[in-house]
Design a protein around this motif. Structure first.
Motif, PDB file in Angstrom:
ATOM      1  N   ASP A  86     117.375  10.055  21.630  1.00 17.48           N
ATOM      2  CA  ASP A  86     118.735   9.523  21.530  1.00 17.48           C
ATOM      3  C   ASP A  86     118.638   8.058  21.952  1.00 17.48           C
ATOM      4  O   ASP A  86     117.545   7.534  22.196  1.00 17.48           O
ATOM      5  CB  ASP A  86     119.730  10.332  22.368  1.00 17.48           C
ATOM      6  CG  ASP A  86     119.473  10.264  23.860  1.00 17.48           C
ATOM      7  OD1 ASP A  86     118.525   9.566  24.305  1.00 17.48           O
ATOM      8  OD2 ASP A  86     120.220  10.911  24.608  1.00 17.48           O
TER       9      ASP A  86
ATOM     10  N   TYR B 293     115.817  14.603  29.393  1.00 12.97           N
ATOM     11  CA  TYR B 293     114.799  13.627  29.032  1.00 12.97           C
ATOM     12  C   TYR B 293     113.461  14.068  29.587  1.00 12.97           C
ATOM     13  O   TYR B 293     113.390  14.699  30.633  1.00 12.97           O
ATOM     14  CB  TYR B 293     115.152  12.238  29.587  1.00 12.97           C
ATOM     15  CG  TYR B 293     116.406  11.693  28.959  1.00 12.97           C
ATOM     16  CD1 TYR B 293     116.390  11.204  27.652  1.00 12.97           C
ATOM     17  CD2 TYR B 293     117.608  11.692  29.657  1.00 12.97           C
ATOM     18  CE1 TYR B 293     117.556  10.733  27.061  1.00 12.97           C
ATOM     19  CE2 TYR B 293     118.764  11.223  29.066  1.00 12.97           C
ATOM     20  CZ  TYR B 293     118.732  10.741  27.767  1.00 12.97           C
ATOM     21  OH  TYR B 293     119.877  10.289  27.187  1.00 12.97           O
TER      22      TYR B 293
ATOM     23  N   TRP C 171     114.022  13.151  24.118  1.00 18.35           N
ATOM     24  CA  TRP C 171     115.093  14.053  24.498  1.00 18.35           C
ATOM     25  C   TRP C 171     114.642  15.453  24.110  1.00 18.35           C
ATOM     26  O   TRP C 171     114.287  15.709  22.955  1.00 18.35           O
ATOM     27  CB  TRP C 171     116.398  13.705  23.788  1.00 18.35           C
ATOM     28  CG  TRP C 171     117.458  14.717  24.068  1.00 18.35           C
ATOM     29  CD1 TRP C 171     117.915  15.690  23.219  1.00 18.35           C
ATOM     30  CD2 TRP C 171     118.185  14.890  25.300  1.00 18.35           C
ATOM     31  NE1 TRP C 171     118.869  16.450  23.845  1.00 18.35           N
ATOM     32  CE2 TRP C 171     119.052  15.989  25.113  1.00 18.35           C
ATOM     33  CE3 TRP C 171     118.176  14.238  26.531  1.00 18.35           C
ATOM     34  CZ2 TRP C 171     119.914  16.429  26.121  1.00 18.35           C
ATOM     35  CZ3 TRP C 171     119.020  14.682  27.521  1.00 18.35           C
ATOM     36  CH2 TRP C 171     119.879  15.756  27.315  1.00 18.35           C
TER      37      TRP C 171
ATOM     38  N   ALA D 213     116.730   7.498  25.240  1.00 21.24           N
ATOM     39  CA  ALA D 213     115.280   7.697  25.126  1.00 21.24           C
ATOM     40  C   ALA D 213     114.635   6.518  24.394  1.00 21.24           C
ATOM     41  O   ALA D 213     113.545   6.069  24.775  1.00 21.24           O
ATOM     42  CB  ALA D 213     114.976   9.010  24.416  1.00 21.24           C
TER      43      ALA D 213
END
Length: 138
Positions: free
Chosen positions: A40, A63, A56, A43
């Motif tokens: 995402d 994470y 993710w 990340a």
């Protein structure tokens, strides 16, 4: 270090319904494809600013930074986005195995699917060529 992903990068990403983009992880010096993970915006930000790959986890909903528990870290060497914005290529220096099975690459661990190998014609140099068509081949 910024605490949000650069808005110009974020605007280029095309995410899936869960807000994620696929990240192909490749060994920087050999071109070997090691694995695919999901990121995402956070990340991606961490990966671009910390020098280590962060994903993710879709199953754990958290994470994870590759190598924190296994020691098999991925050190970022370069990162790029594809033309559509729906995939990232992260070139890394991989320490040890990339796959959770202990294999160097997830694609060896996954196994060959037995695809028919295509062969291009000898004269095919990759340049576009006009090909005559008749009614039956259109």
């Amino acid at each position: 270090m910024p605490d949000v992903l650069d808005p110009t990068i974020s605007a280029r990403l095309k995410r899936d319904d869960a807000g994620l983009v696929a990240a192909v992880i490749q060994q920087h010096d050999t071109g070997e494809v090691l694995m695919v993970g999901w990121m995402d915006d956070e990340a991606v930000r961490r990966t671009l600013t910390e020098g280590r790959v962060t994903f993710w986890s879709r199953s754990r909903k958290e994470y994870w930074r590759k190598g924190d528990t296994s020691g098999h870290a991925q050190y970022v060497k370069a990162a790029s986005i594809d033309c559509d914005g729906d995939a990232l290529l992260v070139q890394v220096d991989q320490v040890g195995a990339a796959c959770h099975t202990g294999a160097r690459t997830c694609f060896v661990a996954g196994g060959d699917l037995g695809a028919v190998v295509g062969e291009r014609a000898v004269q095919d140099d990759g340049a576009p060529h006009a090909t005559p068509q008749n009614e039956e081949t259109r």
